[in-house]
Design an enzyme around this catalytic site. Sequence first.
Site, mmCIF file in Angstrom:
data_model
loop_
_atom_site.group_PDB
_atom_site.id
_atom_site.type_symbol
_atom_site.label_atom_id
_atom_site.label_comp_id
_atom_site.label_asym_id
_atom_site.label_seq_id
_atom_site.Cartn_x
_atom_site.Cartn_y
_atom_site.Cartn_z
ATOM 1 N N SER A 195 -7.811 3.553 3.926
ATOM 2 C CA SER A 195 -8.240 5.013 4.006
ATOM 3 C C SER A 195 -9.393 5.365 4.469
ATOM 4 O O SER A 195 -9.704 5.131 5.856
ATOM 5 C CB SER A 195 -7.984 5.468 2.608
ATOM 6 N N ASP A 386 3.280 7.113 4.012
ATOM 7 C CA ASP A 386 1.986 7.575 3.716
ATOM 8 C C ASP A 386 1.631 8.964 4.552
ATOM 9 O O ASP A 386 1.914 8.974 5.916
ATOM 10 C CB ASP A 386 1.052 6.569 3.916
ATOM 11 N N HIS A 443 0.790 4.628 0.839
ATOM 12 C CA HIS A 443 -0.808 4.170 1.181
ATOM 13 C C HIS A 443 -1.134 3.080 0.844
ATOM 14 O O HIS A 443 -1.921 2.224 1.654
ATOM 15 C CB HIS A 443 -1.356 5.519 0.493
#
Length: 469
Positions: A195, A386, A443
């Site tokens: 991320s 994601d 994710h």
Amino acid sequence: MFLKIQVLAISVLAFASTVLSLNIPGGRHSIEERDGVVHNIFEDDATGGTIDFVKNSGVCETTPGVNQYSGYFSVGKNMSMWFWFFEARHNPQSAPLAMWVNGGPGCSSMIGLFQENGPCQFYNNASTPSLNPYSWNEYANMLYVDEPIGTGFSYGTETVNGTVEAAPFVWKLLQSFFKKFPQYECRDFGLFTESYGGHYGPGFAYYFEEQNKAIDAGHLHAEKIDLVALGINNGWYDATIQEKEFINFSVNNSYYPLINQSIADEYLAAYYKGCLPYLQECTAVTGEDTVCSNARTQCGTVDNSFSSYYPDIDFYDIRQPSSAPFPPETYVNYLSDPAIMKAIGAKTNYSECTDSVDDLFGTTGDELSSLVQSGIQVLIWAGDADAVCDWFGGFASTNAIQYSGTSEFVNKTVQNYTVDGVTKGTYKSVENLSWLRVFSSGHEIPAFQPEVALQAFKQTMQKKSISST
């Protein structure tokens, strides 16, 4: 002699709160009992910092003979940074060392530990964890760190407002780690993140390499970090690319359109008018400042103006409703249990993601290019479900990396990536850069596809391009 004294001291814990206090070269070491839990404390003369940790708490990693340590490193005045270290389950005396850092910014690395690649996971709605057979400490010694201060279990004065400012504190933590645990010096070292780790990873790795150069030149007396690998899954790298690619993903992802083409056209026009000019101003400046913060604000305004058109889904995995996301958040309650907190040596309440830990917008990926140029093995990978840091943007950002193999990489066709002959995604590799798109994954790739994650992790830590098995 010291070890014998230490064993004797532990055996008499019932009789005193501080059972051993010794002056040793470089500092002072003591063992204390607090509420029935043994704490090891080392005060470092060189930095004035303190290391306070619990050994073998029995929490999470229960594999016989595998040591674990959890606690705090002092990385600055009133700055206590939380770490949790697990030895490799196999050959820890020779296994490489890897550090995991979650993104956010301000999100705890306990997410990675308990939901993704750590020694234990919560299975089948259980309230207590079980051993994870695909834990990354199957291969490497694993260090999980909550950074910056204010994140997760870390506590103290919050001064960090950008990746550039965060890097020296992580470096200092590693220096303290090597000083207390010298057996892990001179190991191959890997940095893995996700991320906002698209900024943290390159930024930290770049800083480590610059510090190593200073050590080689004789300008700095410290322990070199033998960085051999950088891995970033579902990362946020370059907003000028990824803001636009999110719109493409919204229409053309593998599962279903999140918006129709008409709305996408409006969204794209708004991006060019209300977002891109500010991003271009950000890329024209050096480092992280108010210009980049303003760009984030302006682009956020554009994004928010179209948010009502999107369905009520979990954006970390568009296959799921927002009401029941996977992986479960069970671990948060687990880490909030006072008995668990006491056992592992935590001194403050756990916070998964902390709003007060903010970050200026960040740079646009130049460090990533320089790291690939340096020869470090780099893996950029993404789960294809994601929408927070979608694979369209990750793929385009990877193709934009500038290094000796850029032309070949851009023109190379992806091929199937298999685990034991079963197709799990698509990939391509040229020289020391690998890209991997993971099928049926949100994710947090290791939560959805643990076998894929462990295989790709091992290959990258072995300083190899990823390859099918």
